[in-house]
Scaffold this motif. Structure first.
Motif, mmCIF file in Angstrom:
data_model
loop_
_atom_site.group_PDB
_atom_site.id
_atom_site.type_symbol
_atom_site.label_atom_id
_atom_site.label_comp_id
_atom_site.label_asym_id
_atom_site.label_seq_id
_atom_site.Cartn_x
_atom_site.Cartn_y
_atom_site.Cartn_z
ATOM 1 N N ALA A 29 0.809 -1.224 0.000
ATOM 2 C CA ALA A 29 0.000 0.000 0.000
ATOM 3 C C ALA A 29 0.841 1.273 0.000
ATOM 4 N N GLU A 30 2.153 1.166 -0.180
ATOM 5 C CA GLU A 30 3.030 2.346 -0.060
ATOM 6 C C GLU A 30 2.655 3.457 -1.041
ATOM 7 N N SER A 31 2.331 3.095 -2.275
ATOM 8 C CA SER A 31 1.967 4.137 -3.253
ATOM 9 C C SER A 31 0.672 4.828 -2.846
ATOM 10 N N LEU A 32 -0.261 4.065 -2.298
ATOM 11 C CA LEU A 32 -1.524 4.638 -1.829
ATOM 12 C C LEU A 32 -1.283 5.555 -0.628
ATOM 13 N N LEU A 33 -0.423 5.121 0.282
ATOM 14 C CA LEU A 33 -0.113 5.912 1.484
ATOM 15 C C LEU A 33 0.576 7.226 1.132
ATOM 16 N N ALA A 34 1.288 7.245 0.006
ATOM 17 C CA ALA A 34 2.001 8.462 -0.390
ATOM 18 C C ALA A 34 1.050 9.611 -0.698
ATOM 19 N N ALA A 35 -0.222 9.271 -1.058
ATOM 20 C CA ALA A 35 -1.202 10.307 -1.408
ATOM 21 C C ALA A 35 -1.986 10.813 -0.203
ATOM 22 N N ILE A 36 -1.783 10.194 0.971
ATOM 23 C CA ILE A 36 -2.544 10.557 2.174
ATOM 24 C C ILE A 36 -2.074 11.899 2.726
ATOM 25 N N HIS A 37 -3.021 12.697 3.214
ATOM 26 C CA HIS A 37 -2.672 13.986 3.828
ATOM 27 C C HIS A 37 -1.803 13.741 5.064
ATOM 28 N N LYS A 42 -0.173 8.538 9.812
ATOM 29 C CA LYS A 42 -0.096 7.437 10.788
ATOM 30 C C LYS A 42 -1.425 6.692 10.891
ATOM 31 N N SER A 43 -2.513 7.446 10.797
ATOM 32 C CA SER A 43 -3.842 6.840 10.910
ATOM 33 C C SER A 43 -4.130 5.907 9.737
ATOM 34 N N ALA A 44 -3.770 6.334 8.523
ATOM 35 C CA ALA A 44 -4.002 5.504 7.341
ATOM 36 C C ALA A 44 -3.180 4.216 7.415
ATOM 37 N N ARG A 45 -1.938 4.349 7.881
ATOM 38 C CA ARG A 45 -1.085 3.163 8.031
ATOM 39 C C ARG A 45 -1.692 2.199 9.051
ATOM 40 N N ASN A 46 -2.224 2.759 10.150
ATOM 41 C CA ASN A 46 -2.848 1.927 11.191
ATOM 42 C C ASN A 46 -4.112 1.249 10.655
ATOM 43 N N LEU A 47 -4.871 1.956 9.797
ATOM 44 C CA LEU A 47 -6.063 1.355 9.199
ATOM 45 C C LEU A 47 -5.690 0.165 8.332
ATOM 46 N N ILE A 48 -4.617 0.299 7.567
ATOM 47 C CA ILE A 48 -4.155 -0.818 6.731
ATOM 48 C C ILE A 48 -3.710 -1.993 7.607
ATOM 49 N N HIS A 49 -3.036 -1.672 8.716
ATOM 50 C CA HIS A 49 -2.646 -2.722 9.672
ATOM 51 C C HIS A 49 -3.889 -3.461 10.178
ATOM 52 N N TYR A 50 -4.891 -2.692 10.579
ATOM 53 C CA TYR A 50 -6.091 -3.301 11.181
ATOM 54 C C TYR A 50 -6.863 -4.122 10.147
ATOM 55 N N VAL A 486 -13.136 0.647 3.775
ATOM 56 C CA VAL A 486 -11.687 0.890 3.912
ATOM 57 C C VAL A 486 -11.178 1.767 2.772
ATOM 58 N N GLU A 487 -11.529 1.426 1.539
ATOM 59 C CA GLU A 487 -11.039 2.225 0.407
ATOM 60 C C GLU A 487 -11.712 3.601 0.377
ATOM 61 N N ILE A 488 -12.933 3.710 0.858
ATOM 62 C CA ILE A 488 -13.609 5.010 0.953
ATOM 63 C C ILE A 488 -12.862 5.912 1.931
ATOM 64 N N LEU A 489 -12.494 5.363 3.088
ATOM 65 C CA LEU A 489 -11.765 6.140 4.101
ATOM 66 C C LEU A 489 -10.399 6.568 3.572
ATOM 67 N N LEU A 490 -9.688 5.663 2.934
ATOM 68 C CA LEU A 490 -8.352 5.986 2.436
ATOM 69 C C LEU A 490 -8.416 7.046 1.324
ATOM 70 N N ALA A 491 -9.480 7.001 0.507
ATOM 71 C CA ALA A 491 -9.644 8.028 -0.531
ATOM 72 C C ALA A 491 -9.928 9.384 0.095
ATOM 73 N N ALA A 492 -10.724 9.399 1.156
ATOM 74 C CA ALA A 492 -11.080 10.665 1.820
ATOM 75 C C ALA A 492 -9.931 11.229 2.642
ATOM 76 N N MET A 493 -9.015 10.376 3.078
ATOM 77 C CA MET A 493 -7.906 10.821 3.928
ATOM 78 C C MET A 493 -6.828 11.586 3.154
ATOM 79 N N LYS A 494 -7.110 11.866 1.896
ATOM 80 C CA LYS A 494 -6.209 12.725 1.125
ATOM 81 C C LYS A 494 -6.386 14.187 1.521
#
Length: 606
Positions: A29-37, A42-50, A486-494
């Motif tokens: 998910a590193e490329s996806l995490l790169a777009a996160i605000h 840290k929150s997005a990374r924790n969501l992926i962990h969970y 999960v993907e909705i949250l990660l898209a919004a976390m930009k």
């Protein structure tokens, strides 16, 4: 305590397997995490962990950990890697060994809680004294004209004012916002303004109007004696806001009436009936009717006690029709440009024509399939699509009340197993967004189903230069939104800041009443992992707001909102009473709960 080293090593192995799986998913998910605000990195990374963690069936591991007196990881969503590493360390300690080195967790338990607290404050404003959970209140049209009511809401603990763009218009919204800001300033309390986009709500269309007729019935006791006659109010004109017991008779004739005048008329069944004048006012005349009467437009009223021209009943509103549906009936769903019809029967009660009702969203007709479920009016009526034609489809009713359930116009329709492919933003939403971007703190995004819907909203915010200045609450109200959360949250976390509203009414209809409890818990857990505040919505203390008295079930439900960061109340005549009760209830119960963690203060007698 006797230590079973073999079982402890099994637990360590299980945790190591989970950690490896989490690290692999994080790498993917590193490329996806790169777009996160940066606010949510840290929150997005924790969501992926969970999310990776929950792909395991953990029940057996949890039971074994519990027997050792170690955390079961049941409340670890906000700081998952930290909890896993700490648990692993404790297990090695029980063996008297040092654990092999593993990279440190980025987020401690303490910092995980701080992240959620910070995001909640940014999105929903400061909490009220003695209460962690914020309260959001839906504003009625009255809030545009009644400043005192709004001021009382703020004084009684409202933290967020909600305006639904499905109702009223920008002029009314502006007046509501002005009153909220004025009351906020006068109280010294900052109240956030949130506005709901209406979204592509799927509803039933109009049914052919019924006759222009009104029924008047005197009140009788159990053996049929009249307790009080029916009161009819004669007025010059029946308005949209007029009460049901009014009749229009024309101004000139009305002003000739006198106290004690008696009239006769024949009702729609050709029954002879009498009226007697009991009160004469400047703008109305009150008459008593002593027998059940059906009065229609054009009915002639004749005075019998003196010489007076006949009065003629003016235009009455048509009766709103409804379709009575029983299990086994077939209902035809038509396109929006066709008026619905009630069933037609012959003189022996045999069905000649089936009932029809339009669906106001034409896109539905290209998506539905035979065998799919359909629900009406918040799930009160259920059916299955039986046959599909180019311009309509037929539904076999599979569940209704024993005596039949009435279906009216403007009632919701749900297709829980159909992928309707409808975008979250309508043309109206895009127009309303311009007002929201200028006047609100938060936009509540209705009918979000996928990350594509989120991307469309972010694109619209960018056009309006409102990215990161207007916060977002994602309304989760369909099974597709839940499945894609999960993907909705990660898209919004930009962007910053975001929240989630559990729209429990539509969600329960979409996912099923037997599933909604599980769905609520899973949404709370995923949002907890993302440090995204949750709004607990739909029908909280609703009968209290409407009728002035809560049920025991409502009190229990309101207490359950302590798992969220905010609870939403809908409008009603007793809303300030509801707000006072909820404020007290949440304040009293928060000593026993910190979000979803039970707390144990010293037990005291009442």
């Amino acid at each position: 305590m006797k230590i079973n080293a073999e079982k402890i090593r099994e637990l360590i192995t299980q945790i190591d397997v989970i950690i490896v799986a989490i690290r692999e998913e994080e790498t993917d998910a590193e490329s996806l995490l790169a777009a996160i605000h940066p606010v949510y990195h840290k929150s997005a990374r924790n969501l992926i962990h969970y999310n990776a963690f929950r792909k395991f069936d953990l029940r057996s591991t949890q039971k074994k950990l519990q027997k050792l007196g170690v955390t079961r990881l049941a409340r670890a969503e906000g700081h998952l890697m930290s909890s896993l590493l700490k648990t692993r360390f404790i297990l090695y300690s029980l063996l008297g060994e040092q654990p092999p080195l593993i990279p440190k967790a980025m987020l401690s338990i303490k910092n995980g809680k701080r992240q959620l607290s910070k995001h909640t404050k940014e999105l929903l404003g400061y909490r009220s004294k003695g209460r962690r959970v914020r309260i959001m209140v839906t504003q009625p049209t009255q809030a545009a004209h009644d400043y005192q009511m709004v001021y009382d809401l703020v004084q009684n603990g409202m933290n967020c004012a909600r305006i639904n763009c499905a109702h009223d218009n920008p002029e009314i919204w502006s007046k509501i916002i002005a009153n909220v800001k004025k009351a906020s300033k006068a109280s010294g309390k900052k109240v956030k303004i949130t506005m709901d986009l209406a979204g592509p709500k799927i509803r039933t269309g109009n049914i052919t109007p019924g006759p222009k007729i009104r029924k008047y019935t005197p009140e009788r006791d159990k053996i049929g004696n009249i307790l009080s006659p029916a009161l009819i109010v004669l007025v010059p004109e029946v308005m949209e806001t007029s009460k049901p017991n009014t009749l229009a008779v024309g101004s000139d004739w009305l002003h000739k009436l006198a106290l004690g005048d008696t009239f006769t008329f024949k009702d729609t069944r050709n029954k002879k009936r009498k009226l007697k004048v009991v009160h004469v006012g400047e703008l109305e005349v009150q008459v008593h009717c002593y027998k059940t009467s059906y009065i229609s437009t054009g009915t002639t009223i004749r005075c019998v006690n003196r010489e007076l021209d006949d009065g003629i009943v003016g235009d009455l509103p048509a009766i709103e029709q409804s379709i009575l549906l029983r299990t086994g009936d077939v209902l035809t769903i038509t396109k929006p440009n066709v008026l619905g019809t009630t069933p037609v029967f012959d003189k022996d009660g045999n069905l000649i024509e089936r009932p029809t009702i339009p669906c106001l969203l034409p896109e539905v007709f290209d998506r539905v399939k035979e065998g799919e479920r359909i629900l009406f009016d918040d799930g009160k009526i259920e059916g299955r699509i039986e046959t599909i034609f180019p311009d309509h489809f037929e539904v076999r009713i599979t569940r209704a009340l024993e005596k039949g359930s009435k279906l009216k116009a403007e009632k919701g329709i749900n297709f829980p197993t159909t992928d309707l492919g409808i975008s979250g933003l309508t043309a109206k939403d895009k127009i309303d967004m311009e007002f929201i971007a200028k006047n609100a703190d938060v936009v509540n995004f209705s009918f979000v189903n996928s990350k594509d819907d989120v991307e469309e909203l972010l694109s619209e915010l960018e056009k309006l230069d409102a990215i990161n200045s207007l916060s977002i609450i994602l309304k989760i109200e369909t099974r597709y939104a839940f499945d894609n959360l999960v993907e909705i949250l990660l898209a919004a976390m930009k962007v910053k800041y975001i929240g989630v509203m559990i729209a429990r009414g539509d969600l329960a209809v979409e996912t099923g009443w037997d599933t909604i409890s599980k769905v609520q818990e899973e949404i709370l857990a995923l949002c907890g992992a993302a440090h995204v505040p949750v709004v607990w919505a739909t029908q909280v203390l609703e009968s209290f707001a409407k009728k002035g008295l809560p049920s025991r079930a409502e009190i229990t439900d309101a207490t359950a909102s302590l798992k969220a960061e905010c609870v939403m109340l809908n409008k009603g005549p007793y809303i300030n009473d509801v707000l006072q009760l909820l404020n007290k209830l949440l304040s009293n119960m928060e000593q026993f709960h910190e979000k979803n963690e039970p707390m144990l203060p010293r037990m005291e007698k009442l």
